[in-house]
Design an enzyme around this catalytic site. Structure first.
Site, PDB file in Angstrom:
ATOM      1  CG  ASN A  25      -1.864  -1.135   1.241  1.00  0.00           C
ATOM      2  OD1 ASN A  25      -2.546  -1.336   0.258  1.00  0.00           O
ATOM      3  ND2 ASN A  25      -1.908  -1.893   2.319  1.00  0.00           N
ATOM      4  NE  ARG A  53       0.950  -3.478   9.877  1.00  0.00           N
ATOM      5  CZ  ARG A  53       0.626  -2.682  10.875  1.00  0.00           C
ATOM      6  NH1 ARG A  53       0.345  -3.165  12.043  1.00  0.00           N
ATOM      7  NH2 ARG A  53       0.615  -1.384  10.713  1.00  0.00           N
ATOM      8  CB  CYS A  54      -0.162  -5.462   3.697  1.00  0.00           C
ATOM      9  SG  CYS A  54      -1.550  -5.276   4.823  1.00  0.00           S
ATOM     10  CG  MET A  55      -1.908  -1.468   6.375  1.00  0.00           C
ATOM     11  SD  MET A  55      -2.314  -0.502   4.905  1.00  0.00           S
ATOM     12  CE  MET A  55      -2.403   1.144   5.584  1.00  0.00           C
ATOM     13  CB  ALA A  56       5.335  -1.964   6.712  1.00  0.00           C
TER      14      ALA A  56
END
Length: 109
Positions: A25, A53-56
């Protein structure tokens, strides 16, 4: 494959393209963002997850940074956090790195 398709089509039409197909993202800092809160949240995103993590925060787009020096503010916070980390420190604010492969990926940045 999608990023490659987009890149190929753009290049065939003589257009510049940056197609990041890493399934991350993107964080976007807009010109009217509150500098301190936004910079703090971005640093917390990367440091709490170590990029695993995908929101990192691995991709950040800063819109119109010339007049506000957002990048400098962000870099100052990153330096503060990085310098505060000591080996074996129990209250470190940096998330764990899960394996040797992740250690290699993180340290090559």
């Amino acid at each position: 494959p999608v990023a490659k398709i987009v890149t190929d089509k753009c290049q065939k039409n003589h257009k510049r393209v940056l197609a990041m197909g890493g399934a991350k993202n993107h964080l976007v800092a807009l010109p009217d963002c509150e500098l301190d809160a936004t910079a703090t949240d971005i640093v917390g995103s990367y440091s709490g997850c170590s990029g695993q993590r995908c929101m990192a925060a691995s991709v950040l787009v800063v819109v119109d940074d010339e007049s506000r020096d957002f990048s400098k503010k962000l870099l100052d916070l990153v330096k503060q956090k990085s310098l505060a980390i000591k080996a074996g420190q129990e209250k470190a604010e940096m998330g764990p790195v899960i394996d040797q492969r992740a250690v290699h990926r993180v340290t090559r940045y």
